[in-house]
Design a protein around this motif. Sequence first.
Motif, PDB file in Angstrom:
ATOM      1  N   UNK A 137       0.847  -1.200   0.000  1.00 21.85           N
ATOM      2  CA  UNK A 137       0.000   0.000   0.000  1.00 21.85           C
ATOM      3  C   UNK A 137       0.879   1.245   0.000  1.00 21.85           C
ATOM      4  N   UNK A 138       0.271   2.368  -0.371  1.00 22.80           N
ATOM      5  CA  UNK A 138       0.994   3.641  -0.394  1.00 22.80           C
ATOM      6  C   UNK A 138       1.078   4.282   0.989  1.00 22.80           C
ATOM      7  N   UNK A 139       0.105   3.971   1.855  1.00 21.67           N
ATOM      8  CA  UNK A 139      -0.001   4.633   3.159  1.00 21.67           C
ATOM      9  C   UNK A 139      -0.067   3.605   4.292  1.00 21.67           C
ATOM     10  N   UNK A 140       1.013   2.858   4.507  1.00 24.75           N
ATOM     11  CA  UNK A 140       0.970   1.762   5.478  1.00 24.75           C
ATOM     12  C   UNK A 140       0.656   2.189   6.907  1.00 24.75           C
ATOM     13  N   UNK A 141       0.883   3.450   7.230  1.00 29.84           N
ATOM     14  CA  UNK A 141       0.625   3.897   8.604  1.00 29.84           C
ATOM     15  C   UNK A 141      -0.859   3.815   8.975  1.00 29.84           C
ATOM     16  N   UNK A 142      -1.730   3.590   8.000  1.00 26.72           N
ATOM     17  CA  UNK A 142      -3.166   3.445   8.277  1.00 26.72           C
ATOM     18  C   UNK A 142      -3.545   2.037   8.711  1.00 26.72           C
ATOM     19  N   UNK A 143      -2.616   1.077   8.593  1.00 25.18           N
ATOM     20  CA  UNK A 143      -2.993  -0.329   8.732  1.00 25.18           C
ATOM     21  C   UNK A 143      -2.091  -1.066   9.717  1.00 25.18           C
ATOM     22  N   UNK A 144      -2.406  -2.340   9.896  1.00 22.60           N
ATOM     23  CA  UNK A 144      -1.469  -3.239  10.535  1.00 22.60           C
ATOM     24  C   UNK A 144      -0.381  -3.559   9.532  1.00 22.60           C
ATOM     25  N   UNK A 145       0.869  -3.351   9.907  1.00 19.83           N
ATOM     26  CA  UNK A 145       1.989  -3.488   8.963  1.00 19.83           C
ATOM     27  C   UNK A 145       2.833  -4.702   9.341  1.00 19.83           C
ATOM     28  N   UNK A 146       3.109  -5.540   8.353  1.00 18.79           N
ATOM     29  CA  UNK A 146       3.963  -6.698   8.574  1.00 18.79           C
ATOM     30  C   UNK A 146       5.315  -6.452   7.914  1.00 18.79           C
ATOM     31  N   UNK A 147       6.374  -6.763   8.653  1.00 21.82           N
ATOM     32  CA  UNK A 147       7.735  -6.710   8.108  1.00 21.82           C
ATOM     33  C   UNK A 147       8.240  -8.135   7.989  1.00 21.82           C
ATOM     34  N   UNK A 148       9.092  -8.364   7.006  1.00 21.44           N
ATOM     35  CA  UNK A 148       9.552  -9.712   6.712  1.00 21.44           C
ATOM     36  C   UNK A 148      11.044  -9.858   6.981  1.00 21.44           C
TER      37      UNK A 148
END
Length: 290
Positions: A137-148
């Motif tokens: 997504x363009x605006x990850x701060x709006x969501x639950x974000x997963x890092x790999x």
Amino acid sequence: MKGIVLAAGSGTRLLPMTRATSKELLAVYDRPMIYYALGTLMRAGIRDIVVVGSLRNQELVCKVLRDSEGWGISTALVVQQVPEGPVRAVSICRDQIGTEPCAVVFGDNLFLGSGIDRQLRAAISQVSGCTAFATRVRDPQRYGVVAFSPDGRADSIEEKPENPKSDWAVTGLYVYDGRLFEIADSLATGDGRETSISDINRRYLETGGLRIKRLEGDCNWFDAGTPDSLVDAARAVQSMSRREGRPIAPPEEVAFRNGWISRGELRAIGTAMSMTRYGRHILEVAAEDP
């Protein structure tokens, strides 16, 4: 496999549209928003569905669910008395779900395209731990974000971080094993403090039971919880519908093609809406050669 639709949100990001109604009942092009969540579960073969509504919107949600009685599915409304967030909403479904695995979808999330059908069915066929679906997504701060991690496995999940570690957002669709309610109960404090679905997923991550599936193929995801994203979702549905010359995966048609309702039952549904393009499409499907 049973399903849960979370539709008890207060819709504050959509005020004043949601002052007199639930956000899940707002129109997204040619149907109420909640139809898309129900349809996502139905396309994966799930026909036993619990809908979590709020004390404020329960009567309105009941009216929509009465329509779904003709789709060959079983729906039950569970009311979340106090808006304490999705973890508590999941927790109060224990009596309806028991210890069975289940799929959970947010009522304001739309998944368009056949790609999600294949991925969701695959996750359902091999239930173990939690499967969550993610997309860039363009605006990850709006969501639950997963890092790999370097080997491609989920390394962390953060809810609406100010400084996201990646641009991969976890969408509002999950498949959980029987541990879901044990975890949700341990997180649902009942003190009015909201917890997020990321808290559940983080528990699965900590025990090695979280799998992240990246959305593939023609799947498009919309979180229609803001005015802009609501319009974006409606435009996407309109564009797909115009391109294909028909409404996109109406749940009534899904029920018929799944063998859950008869041709005559589908025809009756279409006849009641025959003044609309949506209803005429239902009638065309009912008239197809067997």
